[in-house]
Structures are given as C-alpha cells and as structure tokens.
Design a protein around this motif. Sequence first.
Motif, PDB file in Angstrom:
ATOM      1  N   LEU A  84      -0.679  13.859  10.865  1.00  0.00           N
ATOM      2  CA  LEU A  84       0.601  13.192  11.142  1.00  0.00           C
ATOM      3  C   LEU A  84       0.527  11.683  10.891  1.00  0.00           C
ATOM      4  O   LEU A  84       1.409  11.102  10.247  1.00  0.00           O
ATOM      5  CB  LEU A  84       0.984  13.459  12.599  1.00  0.00           C
ATOM      6  CG  LEU A  84       2.329  12.928  13.062  1.00  0.00           C
ATOM      7  CD1 LEU A  84       3.423  13.904  12.672  1.00  0.00           C
ATOM      8  CD2 LEU A  84       2.329  12.731  14.569  1.00  0.00           C
ATOM      9  N   SER A  85      -0.524  11.055  11.392  1.00  0.00           N
ATOM     10  CA  SER A  85      -0.611   9.587  11.351  1.00  0.00           C
ATOM     11  C   SER A  85      -1.189   9.046  10.057  1.00  0.00           C
ATOM     12  O   SER A  85      -0.999   7.880   9.729  1.00  0.00           O
ATOM     13  CB  SER A  85      -1.461   9.089  12.526  1.00  0.00           C
ATOM     14  OG  SER A  85      -2.812   9.505  12.357  1.00  0.00           O
ATOM     15  N   MET A  99       0.848  -1.209   0.000  1.00  0.00           N
ATOM     16  CA  MET A  99       0.000   0.000   0.000  1.00  0.00           C
ATOM     17  C   MET A  99       0.876   1.248   0.000  1.00  0.00           C
ATOM     18  O   MET A  99       1.875   1.320   0.708  1.00  0.00           O
ATOM     19  CB  MET A  99      -0.907  -0.012   1.244  1.00  0.00           C
ATOM     20  CG  MET A  99      -1.861   1.154   1.297  1.00  0.00           C
ATOM     21  SD  MET A  99      -3.063   1.023   2.643  1.00  0.00           S
ATOM     22  CE  MET A  99      -2.036   0.723   4.056  1.00  0.00           C
ATOM     23  N   ASN A 100       0.496   2.245  -0.760  1.00  0.00           N
ATOM     24  CA  ASN A 100       1.214   3.523  -0.808  1.00  0.00           C
ATOM     25  C   ASN A 100       1.185   4.174   0.574  1.00  0.00           C
ATOM     26  O   ASN A 100       0.131   4.323   1.181  1.00  0.00           O
ATOM     27  CB  ASN A 100       0.525   4.417  -1.858  1.00  0.00           C
ATOM     28  CG  ASN A 100       1.194   5.778  -1.975  1.00  0.00           C
ATOM     29  OD1 ASN A 100       2.148   6.086  -1.273  1.00  0.00           O
ATOM     30  ND2 ASN A 100       0.673   6.588  -2.870  1.00  0.00           N
ATOM     31  N   SER A 101       2.387   4.573   1.047  1.00  0.00           N
ATOM     32  CA  SER A 101       2.469   5.126   2.404  1.00  0.00           C
ATOM     33  C   SER A 101       1.715   6.452   2.537  1.00  0.00           C
ATOM     34  O   SER A 101       1.380   6.880   3.618  1.00  0.00           O
ATOM     35  CB  SER A 101       3.933   5.317   2.792  1.00  0.00           C
ATOM     36  OG  SER A 101       4.531   6.252   1.916  1.00  0.00           O
ATOM     37  N   GLN A 102       1.469   7.132   1.400  1.00  0.00           N
ATOM     38  CA  GLN A 102       0.770   8.404   1.439  1.00  0.00           C
ATOM     39  C   GLN A 102      -0.752   8.235   1.474  1.00  0.00           C
ATOM     40  O   GLN A 102      -1.485   9.180   1.682  1.00  0.00           O
ATOM     41  CB  GLN A 102       1.149   9.270   0.215  1.00  0.00           C
ATOM     42  CG  GLN A 102       2.609   9.702   0.183  1.00  0.00           C
ATOM     43  CD  GLN A 102       3.008  10.450   1.435  1.00  0.00           C
ATOM     44  OE1 GLN A 102       2.399  11.434   1.810  1.00  0.00           O
ATOM     45  NE2 GLN A 102       4.040   9.947   2.121  1.00  0.00           N
ATOM     46  N   GLU A 103      -1.192   7.005   1.239  1.00  0.00           N
ATOM     47  CA  GLU A 103      -2.638   6.755   1.180  1.00  0.00           C
ATOM     48  C   GLU A 103      -3.222   6.709   2.587  1.00  0.00           C
ATOM     49  O   GLU A 103      -2.734   5.961   3.438  1.00  0.00           O
ATOM     50  CB  GLU A 103      -2.869   5.417   0.467  1.00  0.00           C
ATOM     51  CG  GLU A 103      -4.274   5.267  -0.084  1.00  0.00           C
ATOM     52  CD  GLU A 103      -4.410   3.960  -0.854  1.00  0.00           C
ATOM     53  OE1 GLU A 103      -5.238   3.135  -0.432  1.00  0.00           O
ATOM     54  OE2 GLU A 103      -3.669   3.765  -1.824  1.00  0.00           O
ATOM     55  N   PRO A 104      -4.233   7.514   2.879  1.00  0.00           N
ATOM     56  CA  PRO A 104      -4.776   7.501   4.246  1.00  0.00           C
ATOM     57  C   PRO A 104      -5.487   6.183   4.568  1.00  0.00           C
ATOM     58  O   PRO A 104      -6.041   5.532   3.678  1.00  0.00           O
ATOM     59  CB  PRO A 104      -5.763   8.670   4.244  1.00  0.00           C
ATOM     60  CG  PRO A 104      -6.110   8.896   2.822  1.00  0.00           C
ATOM     61  CD  PRO A 104      -4.928   8.473   2.011  1.00  0.00           C
ATOM     62  N   GLY A 136       8.121  15.312  14.567  1.00  0.00           N
ATOM     63  CA  GLY A 136       7.113  14.257  14.680  1.00  0.00           C
ATOM     64  C   GLY A 136       6.090  14.519  15.764  1.00  0.00           C
ATOM     65  O   GLY A 136       5.533  15.606  15.870  1.00  0.00           O
ATOM     66  N   MET A 137       5.891  13.516  16.615  1.00  0.00           N
ATOM     67  CA  MET A 137       4.886  13.567  17.677  1.00  0.00           C
ATOM     68  C   MET A 137       5.120  14.766  18.607  1.00  0.00           C
ATOM     69  O   MET A 137       4.183  15.434  19.039  1.00  0.00           O
ATOM     70  CB  MET A 137       4.949  12.256  18.464  1.00  0.00           C
ATOM     71  CG  MET A 137       3.993  12.165  19.623  1.00  0.00           C
ATOM     72  SD  MET A 137       2.289  11.965  19.080  1.00  0.00           S
ATOM     73  CE  MET A 137       1.451  11.918  20.650  1.00  0.00           C
TER      74      MET A 137
END
Length: 454
Positions: free
Chosen positions: A319-320, A1-6, A185-186
């Motif tokens: 972010l997530s 799965m594409n990492s940019q896909e929510p 990040g976080m």
Amino acid sequence: MNSQEPIRDARKLGTPKMLLLGLQHMFAMFGATVLVPILVNSYGLPLNIQTTLFFAGLGTLFFHVCTKMKVPAFLGSSFAFLGGFEAVANLSSGKYADMAASEKLQYACGGIVIAGLLYVVLAAIIKAVGVKKVMRFLPPVVTGPIIVCIGLTLAPSAVSNASTCWPLALIALATIIIFNIWGKGMFKIIPILMGVVVSYIAALIMNACGVTVLNAAGEAIPLIDFTAVREASILGLPPFQMAKFDLTAILVMAPIALATMMEHIGDMSAISATVGQNFIQEPGLHRTLVGDGIATSLAGMFGGPANTTYGENTGVLVLSKVHDPRVIRLAAVYAIVLSFIPKMADIIGSMPSAIVGGVSFILYGMISAIGVRNIVENNVDLTKSRNLIIAAVILVCGLGFSSGITFTVAGTSITLTGLAIAALAGILLNAILPGNDYEFGVNPEGDQNRGIHQ
C-alpha cells in the motif's frame, strides 16, 4: 520521482513522515497481535497483552539483527498456536488434574520454547543440504490439510464465545466483512481492527442501556466490566513468568511449528515478491528462520506467545510503497512502549467475549480456508490415490482425536494431540508412499501463499 517507484530509504521523507509510517505498521499488526492473548484468555489461560506486545516488538528487532537489517518484516503473535493453548487448557489428567491456569500457561510456553528451537534445527538443515531437499518432506499435501485442521479444531470456541451475545458477535462479523470487501486504502488492510473497534463501541452503547449477559453459572452480569481498568496504573512493567517444561505440553505445542515454519517460508517468498528482492537467497532462509525461531523461544521463555512474520505488514508495504525496514523497526519500538502501559492493556482486555467470538468466526474460518488455498495454488492433484490418502488421514487424525492419545513412558504420562498425530501421520505417509512429485521453487506463487494468519 515517479510515484510508482518504491522508497527503499525512508529517511529522505523526513522524520515526521517516518514516524507516521511506523505508526501505520503498528496499527496494521496491533489488532491481530493483541487478539491472540484475548483469545487465549477465553480458553482460561491468563496470557498477558502487555507481555505479548513487548515480545512482538523485541522479537521484531531481534529478527532484524539476525537478517542483517535487510528484511522488512514484523513479528506479531501467531494464531497457529491457539489450538495448542486450548488443548493445554483442557488437559485434566496426571499432573494437570488440579493445576492452576497460570501454571498451565507456563507449561504451554515451555512447548513454545521448543517449537521455536525447531526453527533453528530446520535452519541448520537448510544451510547444510539446501532448501529443496528439506521441502520435499513438507509438501502442500501435508501442510495444507494440517492448516485446515488448525482452523477447524478452533471452530467450537468461536461459536461458544459468540453465543454469549449474538447481536454483538454479528456486528463484529459484519464490520469485518464490510471493511474487507468494500474498504478503501488503509481501512481495507485493518478490517479485524475495525471489527473490534466498531463492535466495542456498540458494546459500550449496549452496556450504557443496561444490557447484561449470562455467565457460566447462569447469573446476569454487565456486558463490560471496567473494574480492572479503574484499578490499573498508567505505567508498569509487563508481567513476565518463566516457562516450565513437560513432555505432554511440548508434544501439544511443538508439532504446530511444522505449519508455522511453512508459513514463514511462504511469507519470506511473499515479502521478496512484494519488495523485489530475493530474501530467501540473501540474507538467506536459514537466517530468517533463526530470527523467527529464537524470537519465538525468547517470548515463550518469559510467558509470551509464539511470534510469526505478519502478512498484514506485507500488505502495508504494498500500500505505502515504502520498503525500508527502518519503518518496521519504528513500529517495533512503539509496540515495546505500549507494553509498559497497563491501563491500555486492561481496556483491551475488557472486551466482551461475544466480540472475540464474532472476530473468531472469520479468523478461524480463514485459517482453514488458507489451508485449502495452499492445496489449490500448489496444484495438488487429489485425483492421485497417494495424495488423497495423505490428506484423508491427516484430516481424520486432526479432527477425530479431539482428546488426543495419552500413554505412559517410564512412569511419565504423555498426551499427543490430534494435530501432533496428524502432522506425524502426514510426514510419514508422504515419506513412505511412492510418487512424491512436489518440488519447492517450481511454482513460486503457490509456495508464497502458505501463510496461515493473513
């Protein structure tokens, strides 16, 4: 799965990851949510941290039911009502002359119940006539200066708290700035929580070295008092108390709903833009307003603060890239569980007021700055005399009537706070003066940046 896909269904990640994602959302809202009762306590009203957490969790779950389980929003405690709490704490005429702080809090909560019901009224009007017609009466030239006033009226209490121990206040302030500007990040989305944690650790070290502060009577007292923590049980019910109703307190708290309703509309636009779904259309702005409003009234009825949709959690969505509302509902359950642990609430409550002051420097200033941003991003033309007059009258009313106006109707003493006078003046002038050129929906980016807690 594409990492940019929510990810819209977090169940595919497995239960452990889902539980961790819920925990992340809880941490994102935690610092700001518990800060509200800490600040209200610094005004002398005993708003409880356990009760606040309980109604943040319960209110969020209720909101999700109202919005067909579709909107990934968390409802934490609202900073917009802090000015109202402080005004009620300072009421000293008529029936409020010799009133105990706990009873004053009950009347303030009664005002919050009515404020929440105003959301339901707006939702009904929006359902009946459409959002654009309603928003015409609440343009950024009215809401922006009101938000500016909310922050500026609180400024003296930030300085007063910080002055109890300036080094500690400056540690809190510096930590928040560092994490907000250079955090990764976080950590970048929880600068206020980090400010509280780092300065609390500094306070523990200073306390161990014997540093003391002066109380109101000029006596030296320890920086941190752990008496309540030692006496608190590990498990216990949140202390609920029923709201009481009085016209003066209602007129202090209810007009603040004008600003928070605009905040809500901005947040719904922001969450829609983040997730890529138009929540203002489906499940509909009327549903989200009802969810937020009744959650606020429910909290007020039993001694909790007003709720509001949290921009911090929208930041976590960005972010997530996990846009599943189930994860937010997990965070709500965590908040409810925490509300049954009094020892945790008392550890948080032992925080020195100087830390509260340092955090408030940023927080209250940001409330006002976001009011300015609201005006700028909606391209409010202040070269127009009409807009300049509205903004000027709101600012002078909001800041000039520091003690409000007290008058008697049918034997009842009623006090209108500066903020209430400012809101009324702004709406009336906007309705009367010709040349209202604002239309909701034409500038979506401006409309969505109307939140006052981010």
